[in-house]
Design a protein around this motif. Sequence first.
Motif, PDB file in Angstrom:
ATOM      1  N   ASP A 287      -8.531   4.942 -51.998  1.00 42.23           N
ATOM      2  CA  ASP A 287      -9.651   5.357 -52.773  1.00 42.23           C
ATOM      3  C   ASP A 287     -10.131   6.830 -52.087  1.00 42.23           C
ATOM      4  N   ILE A 288     -11.235   7.151 -52.772  1.00 38.64           N
ATOM      5  CA  ILE A 288     -11.656   8.778 -52.353  1.00 38.64           C
ATOM      6  C   ILE A 288     -12.991   8.688 -52.637  1.00 38.64           C
ATOM      7  N   GLU A 289     -13.799   9.214 -51.767  1.00 35.29           N
ATOM      8  CA  GLU A 289     -15.168   9.642 -51.871  1.00 35.29           C
ATOM      9  C   GLU A 289     -15.352  10.954 -52.150  1.00 35.29           C
ATOM     10  N   TYR A 290     -16.251  11.536 -53.226  1.00 36.69           N
ATOM     11  CA  TYR A 290     -16.269  12.904 -53.562  1.00 36.69           C
ATOM     12  C   TYR A 290     -17.678  13.257 -53.969  1.00 36.69           C
ATOM     13  N   PHE A 291     -17.751  14.512 -54.314  1.00 31.48           N
ATOM     14  CA  PHE A 291     -18.790  15.111 -55.077  1.00 31.48           C
ATOM     15  C   PHE A 291     -18.138  15.763 -56.370  1.00 31.48           C
ATOM     16  N   VAL A 328     -10.917   8.987 -43.219  1.00 27.73           N
ATOM     17  CA  VAL A 328     -10.044  10.036 -43.125  1.00 27.73           C
ATOM     18  C   VAL A 328     -10.418  11.314 -43.873  1.00 27.73           C
ATOM     19  N   PRO A 329     -10.627  12.633 -43.437  1.00 29.28           N
ATOM     20  CA  PRO A 329     -11.119  13.727 -44.309  1.00 29.28           C
ATOM     21  C   PRO A 329      -9.969  13.814 -45.245  1.00 29.28           C
ATOM     22  N   ALA A 330     -10.270  13.963 -46.515  1.00 30.54           N
ATOM     23  CA  ALA A 330      -9.585  14.322 -47.613  1.00 30.54           C
ATOM     24  C   ALA A 330      -8.975  15.750 -47.884  1.00 30.54           C
ATOM     25  N   ALA A 331      -7.660  15.895 -47.851  1.00 26.64           N
ATOM     26  CA  ALA A 331      -7.230  17.332 -48.044  1.00 26.64           C
ATOM     27  C   ALA A 331      -7.185  17.249 -49.805  1.00 26.64           C
ATOM     28  N   GLY A 332      -6.860  16.363 -50.449  1.00 22.57           N
ATOM     29  CA  GLY A 332      -6.695  16.112 -51.798  1.00 22.57           C
ATOM     30  C   GLY A 332      -7.222  15.307 -52.451  1.00 22.57           C
ATOM     31  N   ILE A 333      -6.648  14.537 -53.529  1.00 22.25           N
ATOM     32  CA  ILE A 333      -7.164  13.554 -54.296  1.00 22.25           C
ATOM     33  C   ILE A 333      -6.509  12.250 -53.906  1.00 22.25           C
ATOM     34  N   GLY A 427     -22.769  12.669 -56.722  1.00 27.61           N
ATOM     35  CA  GLY A 427     -22.297  11.866 -55.449  1.00 27.61           C
ATOM     36  C   GLY A 427     -22.615  10.793 -55.428  1.00 27.61           C
ATOM     37  N   GLY A 428     -22.262  10.114 -54.142  1.00 25.05           N
ATOM     38  CA  GLY A 428     -22.473   8.791 -53.797  1.00 25.05           C
ATOM     39  C   GLY A 428     -21.695   7.783 -54.468  1.00 25.05           C
ATOM     40  N   LEU A 429     -20.445   8.099 -54.634  1.00 27.12           N
ATOM     41  CA  LEU A 429     -19.518   7.310 -55.361  1.00 27.12           C
ATOM     42  C   LEU A 429     -18.305   7.730 -54.896  1.00 27.12           C
ATOM     43  N   GLY A 430     -17.381   6.867 -55.193  1.00 20.45           N
ATOM     44  CA  GLY A 430     -15.835   7.086 -55.269  1.00 20.45           C
ATOM     45  C   GLY A 430     -15.061   6.424 -56.084  1.00 20.45           C
ATOM     46  N   TRP A 431     -13.786   6.598 -56.055  1.00 19.45           N
ATOM     47  CA  TRP A 431     -12.910   6.142 -57.068  1.00 19.45           C
ATOM     48  C   TRP A 431     -11.949   5.341 -56.143  1.00 19.45           C
ATOM     49  N   ILE A 432     -11.761   4.042 -56.799  1.00 20.81           N
ATOM     50  CA  ILE A 432     -10.601   3.074 -56.074  1.00 20.81           C
ATOM     51  C   ILE A 432      -9.342   2.974 -57.051  1.00 20.81           C
ATOM     52  N   ALA A 433      -8.379   2.619 -56.641  1.00 21.97           N
ATOM     53  CA  ALA A 433      -7.232   2.830 -57.466  1.00 21.97           C
ATOM     54  C   ALA A 433      -7.337   1.445 -58.412  1.00 21.97           C
ATOM     55  N   ASP A 434      -6.903   1.754 -59.561  1.00 21.82           N
ATOM     56  CA  ASP A 434      -6.674   0.366 -60.592  1.00 21.82           C
ATOM     57  C   ASP A 434      -5.466  -0.196 -60.403  1.00 21.82           C
ATOM     58  N   TYR A 435      -4.433   0.647 -60.202  1.00 27.38           N
ATOM     59  CA  TYR A 435      -3.254   0.205 -60.168  1.00 27.38           C
ATOM     60  C   TYR A 435      -2.393   1.133 -59.097  1.00 27.38           C
ATOM     61  N   PRO A 436      -1.179   0.906 -58.501  1.00 22.58           N
ATOM     62  CA  PRO A 436      -0.662   1.737 -57.601  1.00 22.58           C
ATOM     63  C   PRO A 436       0.410   2.802 -58.262  1.00 22.58           C
ATOM     64  N   ASP A 437      -0.085   3.811 -58.893  1.00 15.69           N
ATOM     65  CA  ASP A 437       0.240   4.918 -59.547  1.00 15.69           C
ATOM     66  C   ASP A 437      -0.506   6.237 -59.559  1.00 15.69           C
ATOM     67  N   PRO A 438       0.037   7.430 -59.146  1.00 14.43           N
ATOM     68  CA  PRO A 438      -0.716   8.513 -59.016  1.00 14.43           C
ATOM     69  C   PRO A 438      -1.368   8.897 -60.373  1.00 14.43           C
ATOM     70  N   LEU A 498     -14.365  14.368 -50.304  1.00 13.73           N
ATOM     71  CA  LEU A 498     -14.623  13.902 -48.984  1.00 13.73           C
ATOM     72  C   LEU A 498     -13.644  13.514 -47.978  1.00 13.73           C
ATOM     73  N   TRP A 499     -13.429  12.324 -48.274  1.00 13.89           N
ATOM     74  CA  TRP A 499     -12.771  11.431 -47.347  1.00 13.89           C
ATOM     75  C   TRP A 499     -12.208  10.028 -48.039  1.00 13.89           C
ATOM     76  N   HIS A 500     -11.181   9.447 -47.307  1.00 15.80           N
ATOM     77  CA  HIS A 500     -10.669   8.032 -47.874  1.00 15.80           C
ATOM     78  C   HIS A 500     -11.025   7.269 -46.682  1.00 15.80           C
TER      79      HIS A 500
END
Length: 532
Positions: A287-291, A328-333, A427-438, A498-500
């Motif tokens: 997952d990742i949380e972000y603005f 963990v602070p996110a460097a990317g996506i 903000g106040g949300l994140g994205w969680i993977a639907d399937y394991p592919d970039p 923001l972070w994972h």
Amino acid sequence: MPQGAVGTPATHVPVLQTASAPATRPDNKKIVEGGTFLRLGADPPTLDPHLTTDVNSAIYAVEIYGGLMTIDRNLAIVGDLAESWEVSADGRTTTFRIHPDAKFHDGRKVTANDIKWSLERAADPLTEAFNASVFLGDIVGVSQKLSGASTAISGVQVINDSTITITIDAPKPYFLSKLTYPVSFVLDQQNVESGRDWIFEPNGTGPFKLAEYRPGEILRLEKFDGYHLGSAMIDGVEFLISGGNSMLMYENDELHISGIPLSLLEGVLDPANALSGEVVAAPPQFDIEYFGLNTTEPPFDDIKVRQAFNYAIDRQTLASTLLEDLVVPAAGILPPGFPGYNPDLQGYEFDPEKARRLVQESKYGALDELPRIILTLPGNFGAGVSPSIEAMLAMWEENLGVNIQLQQTEWGTFLQDLHQNRFQMFGGLGWIADYPDPENFLDVLFHSKSSNNQSLYKNGNLDILLERARVELDETARFELYHQAEAIIVDDAPWVPLWHSNGGSVLIKPNVNDYFLFPLVIPKYRYVYFTE
């Protein structure tokens, strides 16, 4: 898919799926047949899988319904309604053979016509399935169906009752993964056309039937004895939506699982605490949380302002102190451990001086020339804002002189407005993977034509890289394309990543076995069983 924020101290509860190791008891206790698994839950914005776009809805959809493919406990893409499949020599046409025991909950056999009708219903513009273009758009004829130019999907052909072919526009290594998403799930036409309330008595194909749903109170699942992949070992699952203190309810044996608030974690882990033996470590989510920043609205229409907002917050300090390294602070996506993750990607370090300089170099010219900024968060009016968001708002005010106004809306309304691109900053949300592919992060969220690109971000070079990655069959070469794409996204800053999540701890009753903690949302309750 969108989920509630993952970086707040009180959110590390198992409403969100968190890891891939099972909570299995190693002793030889006697297995107890049946029983009901009790946990807290949340009202879903929808119970229609074709309209599902968020975690709260998907948790139920994957248990009640199913599609041709699914994700198993090892996170492998495997057949669900499809017993077998063959891909043509050119990689474009897949022939699926339906499992001979696949049935709807009323006992009727699933046929190829059910699958074709369901896909065409999802792609019907009248259905308004937000994610149909994203997850079904590779199929030939879906775009014409979505636009209303065709009444059928030309790339979906029924061969006989047990065989169906699906043709896509080019060979794509992730296509079968997309068929695990709820928008592709199979529905019973007669059930759907019985009236608007069909979702409260759905005739699905999944391991559980919807037995009861009282919004704001309870959602109860009952096992489907005729499930073709093996019926569940427990009788059902009760999601207590009315809420309550999960720790207190757990201690009173009203729940089988509970999150542990940060403020109580040290005490629970104390060996002198009777609960310490019931703590299960939950590895990280994908997952990742972000603005999100609307790149078409001032001041975020200037890349230097977007970059400044990234440089002006101290992710590492917040993660270590406020969130106690549960993130963990996110460097990317892409999250660590995810396919295609780039450990060498350079993100934004904390540099308030550079942040101020970037704003001065922007077309706005000065900090006091920035227009009013409104940050929209999910939450009822007057609901508390997480300490981490409050801290970042304070950092932006201190380092950029920006006083950001807050606006909160209920989760279902928030999702609707998000899909309509109505926010300046969200903000106040994140994205969680639907399937394991970039592709599920980088393409789905950032391609200029993706409906999930809520920042309205456009970069022609990025689109080219993402489109090349779609059809690249060599994994190493494909991941390198995604590395280049992610670097462009980070530099253009349509988000403030923001972070994972970094795992956490949950309490699980000693008599619960094989409650798998996955890093994404997949069917899980048919594996659970109780022991004495």
